[in-house]
Design a protein around this motif. Structure first.
Motif, mmCIF file in Angstrom:
data_model
loop_
_atom_site.group_PDB
_atom_site.id
_atom_site.type_symbol
_atom_site.label_atom_id
_atom_site.label_comp_id
_atom_site.label_asym_id
_atom_site.label_seq_id
_atom_site.Cartn_x
_atom_site.Cartn_y
_atom_site.Cartn_z
ATOM 1 N N PHE A 99 0.829 -1.208 0.000
ATOM 2 C CA PHE A 99 0.000 0.000 0.000
ATOM 3 C C PHE A 99 0.864 1.260 0.000
ATOM 4 O O PHE A 99 2.021 1.236 0.428
ATOM 5 N N ARG A 100 0.240 2.345 -0.432
ATOM 6 C CA ARG A 100 0.851 3.655 -0.265
ATOM 7 C C ARG A 100 -0.215 4.733 -0.424
ATOM 8 O O ARG A 100 -1.243 4.522 -1.077
ATOM 9 N N PHE A 101 0.049 5.877 0.195
ATOM 10 C CA PHE A 101 -0.858 7.014 0.086
ATOM 11 C C PHE A 101 -0.474 7.842 -1.138
ATOM 12 O O PHE A 101 0.708 8.088 -1.397
ATOM 13 N N VAL A 102 -1.484 8.273 -1.890
ATOM 14 C CA VAL A 102 -1.269 9.147 -3.049
ATOM 15 C C VAL A 102 -2.225 10.331 -2.940
ATOM 16 O O VAL A 102 -3.285 10.233 -2.322
ATOM 17 N N LYS A 103 -1.815 11.456 -3.557
ATOM 18 C CA LYS A 103 -2.643 12.653 -3.545
ATOM 19 C C LYS A 103 -3.281 12.854 -4.908
ATOM 20 O O LYS A 103 -2.622 12.776 -5.939
ATOM 21 N N ALA A 104 -4.580 13.122 -4.894
ATOM 22 C CA ALA A 104 -5.299 13.394 -6.128
ATOM 23 C C ALA A 104 -5.155 14.858 -6.508
ATOM 24 O O ALA A 104 -4.611 15.671 -5.737
ATOM 25 N N SER A 105 -5.633 15.203 -7.697
ATOM 26 C CA SER A 105 -5.543 16.596 -8.152
ATOM 27 C C SER A 105 -6.337 17.532 -7.255
ATOM 28 O O SER A 105 -6.035 18.714 -7.152
ATOM 29 N N SER A 106 -7.337 16.987 -6.584
ATOM 30 C CA SER A 106 -8.152 17.799 -5.664
ATOM 31 C C SER A 106 -7.452 18.053 -4.347
ATOM 32 O O SER A 106 -7.922 18.853 -3.538
ATOM 33 N N GLY A 107 -6.329 17.360 -4.110
ATOM 34 C CA GLY A 107 -5.605 17.511 -2.850
ATOM 35 C C GLY A 107 -5.960 16.459 -1.822
ATOM 36 O O GLY A 107 -5.315 16.383 -0.775
ATOM 37 N N ASP A 108 -6.983 15.647 -2.118
ATOM 38 C CA ASP A 108 -7.390 14.590 -1.193
ATOM 39 C C ASP A 108 -6.395 13.436 -1.232
ATOM 40 O O ASP A 108 -5.808 13.143 -2.276
ATOM 41 N N ALA A 109 -6.212 12.793 -0.100
ATOM 42 C CA ALA A 109 -5.309 11.648 0.002
ATOM 43 C C ALA A 109 -6.084 10.355 -0.233
ATOM 44 O O ALA A 109 -7.197 10.188 0.282
ATOM 45 N N TYR A 110 -5.516 9.469 -1.022
ATOM 46 C CA TYR A 110 -6.143 8.189 -1.318
ATOM 47 C C TYR A 110 -5.179 7.056 -0.993
ATOM 48 O O TYR A 110 -3.959 7.231 -1.030
ATOM 49 N N LEU A 111 -5.760 5.913 -0.685
ATOM 50 C CA LEU A 111 -4.971 4.720 -0.429
ATOM 51 C C LEU A 111 -4.874 3.920 -1.722
ATOM 52 O O LEU A 111 -5.893 3.583 -2.328
ATOM 53 N N LYS A 112 -3.663 3.601 -2.157
ATOM 54 C CA LYS A 112 -3.445 2.891 -3.406
ATOM 55 C C LYS A 112 -2.835 1.521 -3.149
ATOM 56 O O LYS A 112 -1.973 1.366 -2.300
ATOM 57 N N LEU A 113 -3.326 0.548 -3.910
ATOM 58 C CA LEU A 113 -2.769 -0.798 -3.851
ATOM 59 C C LEU A 113 -1.605 -0.866 -4.826
ATOM 60 O O LEU A 113 -1.771 -0.687 -6.034
ATOM 61 N N VAL A 114 -0.404 -1.103 -4.308
ATOM 62 C CA VAL A 114 0.799 -1.079 -5.139
ATOM 63 C C VAL A 114 0.827 -2.268 -6.087
ATOM 64 O O VAL A 114 1.058 -2.124 -7.289
ATOM 65 N N ASN A 115 0.613 -3.453 -5.546
ATOM 66 C CA ASN A 115 0.609 -4.663 -6.361
ATOM 67 C C ASN A 115 -0.800 -5.208 -6.471
ATOM 68 O O ASN A 115 -1.553 -5.219 -5.486
#
Length: 253
Positions: A12-28
């Protein structure tokens, strides 16, 4: 969450969207994750040959259906459901942006997505508003909740406790979960302990010497027990909200 994610950077890792909100992303994304509950069910049961034909693109997967009393016997409903079941099954994990939003294929895809979400829940049910909050992320059309009333053989709507709950019919039989999750059993045991504890606490007051009890303390404790009992009774009425399914279609088994 703040501890779990950094400890598993390969997942997992946290990513930021264009809106500035933080999202949780599945790496694999292992392909083994992208297998729906309906696919697993067809793969493991006696209809294995039908599933192999589905994998070769020769047939479609059918959703288990159990209609309310009298509904499934209508000829128009039977014909409609047969045509629906013949449509290609679109996995909820596939990209659906190329599908016409107004097509029957998209409708079956929406049914598949909602079926998968409810299959992943511990109690095979959730509040309708929770699903509404996921509409954009799951690429669901506006007013997709109409699906629940269009397909009563798959979904069940409960209006108890001043909220609307959606349940998966195949997950219940005679008002009980067909395959209870271990956490469900623990929750039932905890509920039993809490409920019997309230009863015996009330009975145990007479065993304490009266001279050791202050009147104010007794009144406070009694009021607290009454309020807890009322709350527990209210929750008890909500906990069996799928039991009405037994009245509707058990006679068709």
């Amino acid at each position: 969450m703040k501890v779990l994610i950094p400890n598993h950077p390969d997942h997992f890792r946290f990513v930021k969207a264009s809106s500035g909100d933080a999202y949780l992303k599945l790496v694999n994304w292992p392909e083994s994750y992208a297998v729906s509950a309906l696919e697993k069910r067809n793969e493991s049961n006696a209809a294995g040959e039908e599933y192999r034909q589905f994998k070769r693109g020769q047939t479609a997967l059918a959703f288990p259906m159990n209609f309310p009393r009298g509904y499934g016997a209508q000829k128009k409903v039977k014909a409609w459901m047969e045509e629906f079941q013949k449509l290609p099954y679109i996995s909820p994990y596939e990209d659906s942006r190329h599908i016409d939003p107004s097509s029957d294929l998209m409708e079956k895809r929406v049914v598949g997505v909602l079926h998968e979400i409810l299959s992943l829940t511990i109690h095979k049910k959730t509040k309708r508003n929770y699903l509404r909050s996921l509409r954009e992320e799951l690429n669901l059309p506006h007013k997709f909740t109409r699906i629940f009333t269009r397909y009563p053989g798959i979904f069940y709507l409960s209006l108890k406790c001043k909220t609307t709950t959606v349940a998966l019919r195949e997950g219940y039989r005679r008002g009980k979960l067909v395959d209870p999750h271990p956490l469900v059993r623990l929750r039932e045991k905890f509920y039993y302990v809490m409920r019997t504890g309230l009863i015996y606490r009330g009975k145990g007051l007479g065993m304490i010497p009266q001279e050791e009890i202050l009147l104010d303390d007794v009144e406070d404790e009694t009021e607290q027990e009454e309020s807890e009992g009322e709350e527990l009774g209210a929750n008890e009425g909500c906990s069996e909200e799928t039991s009405e399914m037994d009245d509707e279609f058990d006679d068709q088994e």
